[in-house]
Write a protein that holds these residues in place. Structure first.
Motif, short mmCIF file in Angstrom:
data_model
loop_
_atom_site.label_atom_id
_atom_site.label_comp_id
_atom_site.label_asym_id
_atom_site.label_seq_id
_atom_site.Cartn_x
_atom_site.Cartn_y
_atom_site.Cartn_z
N GLN A 93 -39.11 -40.42 1.25
CA GLN A 93 -39.85 -39.49 1.74
C GLN A 93 -39.20 -38.83 3.03
O GLN A 93 -39.45 -37.79 3.49
N ASN A 94 -38.01 -39.72 3.48
CA ASN A 94 -37.02 -39.20 4.61
C ASN A 94 -36.11 -38.36 4.04
O ASN A 94 -35.32 -37.77 4.65
N ILE A 95 -35.97 -38.16 2.62
CA ILE A 95 -34.74 -37.29 2.15
C ILE A 95 -34.92 -35.99 2.62
O ILE A 95 -36.02 -35.24 2.35
N ARG A 96 -33.79 -35.14 2.94
CA ARG A 96 -34.01 -33.93 3.42
C ARG A 96 -32.76 -32.96 2.56
O ARG A 96 -32.74 -31.76 2.64
N ALA A 97 -31.82 -33.74 1.81
CA ALA A 97 -30.67 -33.15 1.40
C ALA A 97 -30.43 -33.80 -0.19
O ALA A 97 -30.59 -35.05 -0.13
N ILE A 98 -29.93 -33.17 -1.03
CA ILE A 98 -29.63 -33.73 -2.31
C ILE A 98 -28.22 -33.14 -2.68
O ILE A 98 -27.92 -32.11 -2.66
N ALA A 99 -27.37 -34.04 -2.67
CA ALA A 99 -26.03 -33.93 -3.52
C ALA A 99 -25.86 -34.35 -4.94
O ALA A 99 -26.10 -35.35 -5.01
N SER A 100 -25.06 -33.44 -5.69
CA SER A 100 -25.17 -33.81 -7.02
C SER A 100 -23.88 -33.48 -7.57
O SER A 100 -23.21 -32.44 -7.49
N ASP A 101 -22.99 -34.43 -8.57
CA ASP A 101 -22.04 -34.12 -9.18
C ASP A 101 -22.44 -33.00 -10.36
O ASP A 101 -23.60 -33.02 -10.65
N VAL A 102 -21.18 -32.51 -11.20
CA VAL A 102 -21.45 -31.47 -12.11
C VAL A 102 -21.29 -32.25 -13.51
O VAL A 102 -22.04 -32.30 -14.23
N ASP A 103 -19.94 -32.08 -13.78
CA ASP A 103 -19.50 -32.79 -15.01
C ASP A 103 -19.90 -34.43 -14.96
O ASP A 103 -19.52 -35.15 -14.38
N GLY A 104 -20.69 -34.68 -16.21
CA GLY A 104 -20.79 -35.76 -16.69
C GLY A 104 -22.47 -36.51 -15.78
O GLY A 104 -22.73 -37.46 -16.01
N THR A 105 -22.98 -35.29 -15.11
CA THR A 105 -24.07 -35.59 -14.34
C THR A 105 -25.06 -34.69 -14.69
O THR A 105 -25.88 -34.71 -15.33
N LEU A 106 -24.87 -33.57 -13.91
CA LEU A 106 -25.77 -32.35 -14.45
C LEU A 106 -25.54 -31.69 -15.74
O LEU A 106 -26.39 -31.31 -16.51
N LEU A 107 -24.22 -31.78 -16.18
CA LEU A 107 -23.93 -31.13 -17.45
C LEU A 107 -23.65 -32.32 -18.44
O LEU A 107 -23.43 -33.62 -18.15
N THR A 108 -24.01 -31.88 -19.66
CA THR A 108 -23.79 -32.98 -20.77
C THR A 108 -22.22 -33.11 -21.33
O THR A 108 -21.60 -32.43 -20.71
#
Length: 387
Positions: free
Chosen positions: A106-121
Motif C-alpha cells: 500500500q506504500n508503493i508509489r512507483a513501478i519499474a518494469s523491464d521490457v524484453d522477457g517481462t512485459l513482452l513474450t
C-alpha cells in the motif's frame, strides 16, 4: 508472541526440551585428558560454537517466559493437541506475513518494469492479460488523486526500441512516462528531458572495437535514441537488432572512435560459445579498461561504464521523482541485468522465466512466465488488487 514449535516438547509427558547442537570438530581423542585443555576441565566454549551457545541462551529465555506465562498441565487430558498447535502457529505466521505484505504494497508509489522477457513474450508481443493490467496501471498514474504516481520502463533498449512492440493503446501513454533506458545510462523524466546519463571511456571503446575485429564479432553502439554498427559487423545481426528487437536500424560507420557511446553490444550467433569462450575475455577487457559487463538477452554481451547498471539508473530517476525505492518502488524483471533493480526495490518480482541470480534476490517469484502473462498477473495481484 512466543514461538510455539520450540515449546511443543515441553507439553509432552516426560519429555525434555532439547536443541540439537553441533560440537566443534577437533583432533583430540574421544576421551581427552585434562592436559588437552590446558590442565583444566573443558569449558562450554571449548566444546560448543558461539552459535550453539546463543541457541542455548535463546532457548533458556523462551523457557523462562513460557514458565512465567503458562500454567503447567495437571493431567494428560489438559495437554493441547499438537496438530492444533502447529495449525495455530502456521495460521498466525501466515496472517502476520500477509499484514506486513499489505502494508508494504500500500506504500508503493512507483513501478519499474523491464521490457524484453517481462512485459513482452518471447515472440516480442504482449500477452493480453499484461496489456489489460498495464493499461489500468497507466490510467491510474494519469489520475492526480491516485496514490500510484509513476510507471516507467527500465530496459536495456533505446526509447524507440522499448516502445516499438507495445500495443498502440499503450504507446502514447508510455511516451508521457519517465523512463530508464540503455541499462540505466539514459534516464528521462515525464517530459522526456534527460535527468541522468553516463558514457563509456574512449579507451574502453577502442579496446572493444579491437576485440570485435579480432574475433570477427558484431559490435553495436548505443547513442541516445540511435544505434550504430561497425562496417565489419555481420549484416544478419545488424538487421536482426532492428527487425526482431525493434531497435532503430543501425547506421554503419567505419569506426567507433571520435564518438560518445552510452553502451556497446558484442553480438554472436551461438550463445553457448559466447558464454563459454567470449564472456570471460569480455569481462577481463571490461575490468582492464574501467568498464563493466552484463547480459540482458541471449547472443548479446554488453559493455557499460564502470559502476553502472540498470539499478543505478532506477535509483537516480527515483531520486529525481522524489521516490524512495526501498519503501515506495515495485520492480518487475527477469534478466541478469534486472538483479540490482529488484534487490533495491521495496517489492521485487521475478517472473517464472527469470534467471537464477535474479530470482534469488526477488521478494516474489512468479510460477508463470512472460509467455503466460506473468507480468500482468503480478500487476493485478500486487498493485491493482491492493487498492
Amino acid at each position: 508472541m512466543l514461538p510455539i514449535l520450540p515449546l511443543l516438547l515441553l507439553l509432552l509427558p516426560g519429555s525434555h526440551a532439547f536443541v540439537p547442537l553441533q560440537k566443534r570438530t577437533t583432533t583430540r581423542p574421544l576421551f581427552a585428558a585434562p592436559d588437552d585443555f590446558g590442565g583444566k576441565p573443558p569449558s562450554k566454549a571449548d566444546i560448543y560454537s558461539q552459535e550453539d551457545l546463543q541457541a542455548i541462551f535463546d532457548l533458556h529465555n523462551n523457557l523462562q517466559e513460557f514458565r512465567d506465562t503458562y500454567r503447567p498441565a495437571n493431567s494428560v487430558n489438559e495437554l493441547p493437541n499438537i496438530q492444533d498447535l502447529v495449525q495455530q502457529f502456521l495460521q498466525e505466521s501466515s496472517s502476520t506475513l500477509e499484514k506486513e505484505e499489505t502494508i508494504k504494497l500500500q506504500n508503493i508509489r512507483a513501478i519499474a518494469s523491464d521490457v524484453d522477457g517481462t512485459l513482452l513474450t518471447s515472440n516480442h508481443t504482449m500477452h493480453p492479460r499484461t496489456t489489460a493490467a498495464l493499461l489500468q496501471i497507466l490510467q491510474q498514474v494519469q489520475d492526480p488523486s491516485s496514490p500510484l504516481q509513476y510507471f516507467f520502463l527500465a530496459t536495456g533498449k533505446t526509447r524507440p526500441g522499448a516502445w516499438h512492440h507495445m500495443p498502440p493503446e499503450l504507446q502514447l501513454l508510455l511516451q508521457t512516462c519517465p523512463g530508464v533506458y540503455i541499462q540505466g545510462l539514459y534516464c528521462v523524466d515525464s517530459q522526456q528531458q534527460v535527468v541522468f546519463e553516463q558514457t563509456l571511456s574512449a579507451e574502453s571503446v577502442q579496446a572493444a572495437e579491437d576485440f570485435a575485429a579480432q574475433h570477427q564479432l558484431t559490435l553495436l553502439g548505443y547513442q541516445a535514441d540511435q544505434l550504430y554498427a561497425t562496417e565489419s559487423s555481420h549484416p544478419h545481426h545488424v538487421q536482426e537488432i532492428h527487425s526482431k528487437y525493434g531497435e532503430p536500424e543501425p547506421i554503419l560507420v567505419p569506426t567507433f572512435q571520435g564518438r560518445t557511446w552510452h553502451k556497446l553490444i558484442l553480438m554472436g550467433s551461438d550463445n553457448e560459445v559466447l558464454q563459454r569462450v567470449y564472456r570471460p575475455l569480455w569481462d577481463d577487457l571490461a575490468e582492464r579498461h574501467g568498464a563493466t559487463t552484463t547480459q540482458a538477452v541471449p547472443l548479446m554481451l554488453e559493455l557499460l561504464p564502470a559502476g553502472c547498471n540498470k539499478g543505478v539508473g532506477v535509483q537516480r530517476l527515483c531520486h529525481e521523482l522524489g521516490i524512495d525505492p526501498q519503501t515506495e518502488l515495485l520492480a518487475v524483471g527477469d534478466g541478469e541485468n534486472d538483479k540490482e533493480m529488484l534487490e533495491m526495490a521495496a517489492w521485487g518480482i521475478a517472473l517464472g522465466n527469470a534467471v537464477s541470480i535474479t530470482k534469488d534476490v526477488a521478494d516474489v517469484v512468479m510460477t508463470e512466465t512472460n509467455n503466460e502473462g506473468a507480468a500482468g498477473m503480478a500487476l493485478e495481484r500486487y498493485v491493482l488488487h491492493q487498492r
